[in-house]
Design a protein around this motif. Sequence first.
Motif, short mmCIF file in Angstrom:
data_model
loop_
_atom_site.label_atom_id
_atom_site.label_comp_id
_atom_site.label_asym_id
_atom_site.label_seq_id
_atom_site.Cartn_x
_atom_site.Cartn_y
_atom_site.Cartn_z
N ARG A 170 0.83 -1.20 0.00
CA ARG A 170 0.00 0.00 0.00
C ARG A 170 0.87 1.26 0.00
NH1 ARG A 170 -5.18 0.08 0.72
NH2 ARG A 170 -5.13 2.04 1.89
N GLY A 171 2.01 1.20 0.67
CA GLY A 171 2.94 2.33 0.68
C GLY A 171 3.48 2.62 -0.71
N VAL A 172 3.78 1.56 -1.45
CA VAL A 172 4.26 1.74 -2.84
C VAL A 172 3.17 2.42 -3.66
CG1 VAL A 172 4.87 0.49 -4.96
CG2 VAL A 172 5.88 -0.19 -2.77
N LEU A 173 1.94 1.95 -3.54
CA LEU A 173 0.84 2.52 -4.31
C LEU A 173 0.53 3.95 -3.88
CD1 LEU A 173 -1.46 -0.62 -4.42
CD2 LEU A 173 -0.16 0.36 -6.32
N THR A 174 0.62 4.22 -2.60
CA THR A 174 0.39 5.58 -2.10
C THR A 174 1.47 6.52 -2.63
OG1 THR A 174 -0.71 4.74 -0.12
CG2 THR A 174 0.17 6.99 -0.01
N SER A 175 2.70 6.06 -2.66
CA SER A 175 3.79 6.86 -3.21
C SER A 175 3.55 7.14 -4.70
CB SER A 175 5.12 6.14 -3.02
OG SER A 175 6.18 6.86 -3.61
N ALA A 176 3.10 6.12 -5.42
CA ALA A 176 2.80 6.31 -6.84
C ALA A 176 1.68 7.34 -7.02
CB ALA A 176 2.40 4.98 -7.48
N ILE B 243 -6.81 9.35 -15.20
CA ILE B 243 -6.97 7.91 -15.39
C ILE B 243 -6.00 7.15 -14.50
CG2 ILE B 243 -6.68 6.02 -17.07
CD1 ILE B 243 -7.71 8.07 -19.21
N ALA B 244 -4.76 7.62 -14.42
CA ALA B 244 -3.75 6.95 -13.59
C ALA B 244 -4.15 6.96 -12.11
CB ALA B 244 -2.39 7.61 -13.77
N THR B 245 -4.66 8.09 -11.61
CA THR B 245 -5.07 8.13 -10.21
C THR B 245 -6.22 7.16 -9.96
OG1 THR B 245 -6.51 10.05 -10.54
CG2 THR B 245 -4.27 10.48 -9.77
N GLY B 246 -7.11 7.04 -10.93
CA GLY B 246 -8.21 6.09 -10.80
C GLY B 246 -7.73 4.65 -10.77
N MET B 247 -6.76 4.34 -11.60
CA MET B 247 -6.23 2.97 -11.64
C MET B 247 -5.51 2.62 -10.34
SD MET B 247 -4.94 2.96 -15.59
CE MET B 247 -4.53 1.24 -15.71
N ILE B 248 -4.71 3.55 -9.83
CA ILE B 248 -4.02 3.30 -8.56
C ILE B 248 -5.04 3.20 -7.44
CG2 ILE B 248 -2.38 4.24 -6.87
CD1 ILE B 248 -0.99 5.64 -9.33
N GLY B 249 -6.04 4.06 -7.45
CA GLY B 249 -7.10 3.99 -6.45
C GLY B 249 -7.83 2.66 -6.47
N ASN B 250 -8.05 2.13 -7.65
CA ASN B 250 -8.70 0.83 -7.76
C ASN B 250 -7.85 -0.27 -7.14
OD1 ASN B 250 -10.97 1.82 -9.04
ND2 ASN B 250 -10.22 1.36 -11.10
N MET B 251 -6.54 -0.18 -7.28
CA MET B 251 -5.66 -1.17 -6.66
C MET B 251 -5.69 -1.03 -5.14
SD MET B 251 -2.42 -1.23 -9.25
CE MET B 251 -1.63 -2.68 -8.54
N LEU B 252 -5.70 0.22 -4.65
CA LEU B 252 -5.74 0.45 -3.21
C LEU B 252 -7.05 -0.01 -2.58
CD1 LEU B 252 -4.01 3.95 -3.05
CD2 LEU B 252 -3.24 1.87 -1.87
N SER B 253 -8.14 0.07 -3.33
CA SER B 253 -9.43 -0.34 -2.78
C SER B 253 -9.80 -1.76 -3.19
CB SER B 253 -10.52 0.63 -3.23
OG SER B 253 -10.70 0.58 -4.63
N GLY B 254 -8.98 -2.37 -4.03
CA GLY B 254 -9.24 -3.73 -4.48
C GLY B 254 -8.30 -4.73 -3.85
N PRO B 255 -7.34 -5.22 -4.61
CA PRO B 255 -6.47 -6.28 -4.10
C PRO B 255 -5.58 -5.85 -2.94
CG PRO B 255 -5.71 -5.56 -6.26
CD PRO B 255 -7.03 -4.88 -6.00
N TYR B 256 -5.35 -4.56 -2.79
CA TYR B 256 -4.49 -4.09 -1.71
C TYR B 256 -5.26 -3.25 -0.69
CZ TYR B 256 -0.88 -5.88 -4.68
OH TYR B 256 -0.12 -6.72 -5.45
N THR B 257 -6.53 -3.57 -0.51
CA THR B 257 -7.34 -2.85 0.45
C THR B 257 -6.83 -3.10 1.88
OG1 THR B 257 -9.59 -2.39 1.19
CG2 THR B 257 -9.08 -4.67 0.71
N ALA B 258 -6.98 -2.11 2.72
CA ALA B 258 -6.53 -2.25 4.11
C ALA B 258 -7.48 -3.14 4.90
CB ALA B 258 -6.45 -0.86 4.76
N ARG B 259 -8.69 -3.34 4.40
CA ARG B 259 -9.69 -4.15 5.10
C ARG B 259 -9.58 -5.60 4.64
NH1 ARG B 259 -12.66 0.28 3.04
NH2 ARG B 259 -13.30 -1.12 1.38
N ARG B 260 -8.77 -6.39 5.30
CA ARG B 260 -8.61 -7.80 4.95
C ARG B 260 -8.92 -8.64 6.15
NH1 ARG B 260 -4.80 -9.74 0.34
NH2 ARG B 260 -5.50 -8.28 -1.16
#
Length: 76
Positions: free
Chosen positions: A38-44, A59-76
Motif C-alpha cells: 500500500r505504501g508503494v501505491l500511495t507513493s505512486a 486515469i492513472a489516479t483512478g487505476m491506482i485507487g482501484n488497486m488500493l481499494s481492491g487487491p491491496y485494500t486495508a480491510r482484509r
Amino acid sequence: MADNETRAKATALTGACIASALLDALYAKGILTLDEARGVLTSAMQQVGPHAQTSEGYIATGMIGNMLSGPYTARR
C-alpha cells in the motif's frame, strides 16, 4: 512503424504492467507486507498527483485507487 505517440503510450503501458506484476509477485511471496505494498501505491499516487488534472493523470489516479481499494485494500 509506430509513430512517437503510439510508442510512448506502449512504453507507458509496458512499464505499468511490469510494475504491477512485480508488486503482485513481491506481495504474493511475502517479500512485501500489505502495508508496504500500500505504501508503494500511495507513493505512486503522490507522484501522479500533480498531473491529476490531465486526462492521463486522472486515469492513472483512478487505476491506482482501484488497486488500493481492491487487491491491496486495508480491510482484509
